[in-house]
Design a protein around this motif. Structure first.
Motif, short mmCIF file in Angstrom:
data_model
loop_
_atom_site.label_atom_id
_atom_site.label_comp_id
_atom_site.label_asym_id
_atom_site.label_seq_id
_atom_site.Cartn_x
_atom_site.Cartn_y
_atom_site.Cartn_z
N LYS A 8 0.85 -1.19 0.00
CA LYS A 8 0.00 0.00 0.00
C LYS A 8 0.89 1.24 0.00
O LYS A 8 1.85 1.32 0.75
CB LYS A 8 -0.89 -0.02 1.24
CG LYS A 8 -1.86 1.13 1.34
CD LYS A 8 -2.75 0.98 2.55
CE LYS A 8 -3.72 2.11 2.67
NZ LYS A 8 -4.56 1.98 3.86
N MET A 9 0.56 2.19 -0.87
CA MET A 9 1.33 3.43 -0.96
C MET A 9 0.39 4.61 -0.78
O MET A 9 -0.62 4.69 -1.48
CB MET A 9 2.04 3.51 -2.31
CG MET A 9 3.09 2.45 -2.50
SD MET A 9 3.84 2.53 -4.14
CE MET A 9 2.68 1.55 -5.07
N SER A 20 9.19 3.26 -8.66
CA SER A 20 10.44 2.89 -7.99
C SER A 20 10.17 2.01 -6.77
O SER A 20 10.91 1.06 -6.50
CB SER A 20 11.20 4.14 -7.57
OG SER A 20 11.60 4.87 -8.70
N ILE A 21 9.11 2.31 -6.02
CA ILE A 21 8.75 1.51 -4.85
C ILE A 21 8.38 0.10 -5.29
O ILE A 21 8.83 -0.89 -4.70
CB ILE A 21 7.60 2.16 -4.06
CG1 ILE A 21 8.09 3.46 -3.42
CG2 ILE A 21 7.05 1.21 -3.01
CD1 ILE A 21 6.98 4.33 -2.87
N ASP A 26 9.55 -5.64 -5.78
CA ASP A 26 9.71 -6.83 -6.62
C ASP A 26 11.13 -7.39 -6.52
O ASP A 26 11.33 -8.61 -6.49
CB ASP A 26 9.39 -6.51 -8.08
CG ASP A 26 7.92 -6.25 -8.32
OD1 ASP A 26 7.09 -6.59 -7.45
OD2 ASP A 26 7.59 -5.69 -9.39
N TYR A 27 12.13 -6.51 -6.45
CA TYR A 27 13.51 -6.95 -6.31
C TYR A 27 13.70 -7.73 -5.00
O TYR A 27 14.32 -8.79 -4.99
CB TYR A 27 14.47 -5.76 -6.35
CG TYR A 27 15.89 -6.15 -6.10
CD1 TYR A 27 16.68 -6.65 -7.12
CD2 TYR A 27 16.45 -6.05 -4.83
CE1 TYR A 27 17.99 -7.04 -6.89
CE2 TYR A 27 17.75 -6.43 -4.59
CZ TYR A 27 18.52 -6.93 -5.62
OH TYR A 27 19.81 -7.33 -5.38
N LEU A 28 13.16 -7.19 -3.91
CA LEU A 28 13.28 -7.88 -2.62
C LEU A 28 12.57 -9.23 -2.64
O LEU A 28 13.09 -10.21 -2.10
CB LEU A 28 12.73 -7.02 -1.49
CG LEU A 28 13.61 -5.87 -1.06
CD1 LEU A 28 12.89 -5.02 -0.03
CD2 LEU A 28 14.93 -6.37 -0.50
N PHE A 49 3.84 1.97 2.60
CA PHE A 49 4.81 3.04 2.37
C PHE A 49 4.04 4.34 2.34
O PHE A 49 3.20 4.55 1.47
CB PHE A 49 5.55 2.82 1.05
CG PHE A 49 6.66 3.80 0.82
CD1 PHE A 49 7.95 3.49 1.21
CD2 PHE A 49 6.41 5.02 0.24
CE1 PHE A 49 8.98 4.40 1.02
CE2 PHE A 49 7.43 5.93 0.05
CZ PHE A 49 8.72 5.62 0.44
N GLN A 50 4.30 5.22 3.30
CA GLN A 50 3.61 6.50 3.39
C GLN A 50 4.64 7.61 3.36
O GLN A 50 5.66 7.54 4.04
CB GLN A 50 2.78 6.58 4.66
CG GLN A 50 1.71 7.65 4.67
CD GLN A 50 2.22 9.06 4.92
OE1 GLN A 50 3.20 9.27 5.61
NE2 GLN A 50 1.55 10.03 4.34
N ALA A 51 4.40 8.62 2.55
CA ALA A 51 5.35 9.72 2.48
C ALA A 51 4.61 11.04 2.26
O ALA A 51 3.58 11.09 1.60
CB ALA A 51 6.34 9.50 1.35
#
Length: 64
Positions: A8-9, A20-21, A26-28, A49-51
């Motif tokens: 969730k973003m 990018s997130i 996906d990489y992790l 992810f909250q910004a």
């Protein structure tokens, strides 16, 4: 946090930052062993992810 594997973003995220997130997530997921992450971690946990606004607009800093 424990959950069902959601990513969730929220916040002032623009399209490029969201991409990018997702790419990092996906990489992790693909390299979990390299980083010592349990195989089922991403299926058993939600990641939020909250910004606040992450970038200064192209016009520059606001005038005081």
């Amino acid at each position: 946090m424990r959950g069902s594997g959601r990513l969730k973003m929220t916040g002032g995220l623009r399209k490029t930052i969201k991409e990018s997130i997702v790419t990092a997530y996906d990489y992790l997921r693909a390299n979990y062993e390299k980083y010592g992450i349990a195989k089922d971690y991403f299926n058993a946990h939600d990641i939020h992810f909250q910004a606040v606004e992450l970038a200064v607009p192209k016009e520059g800093h606001p005038q005081a």
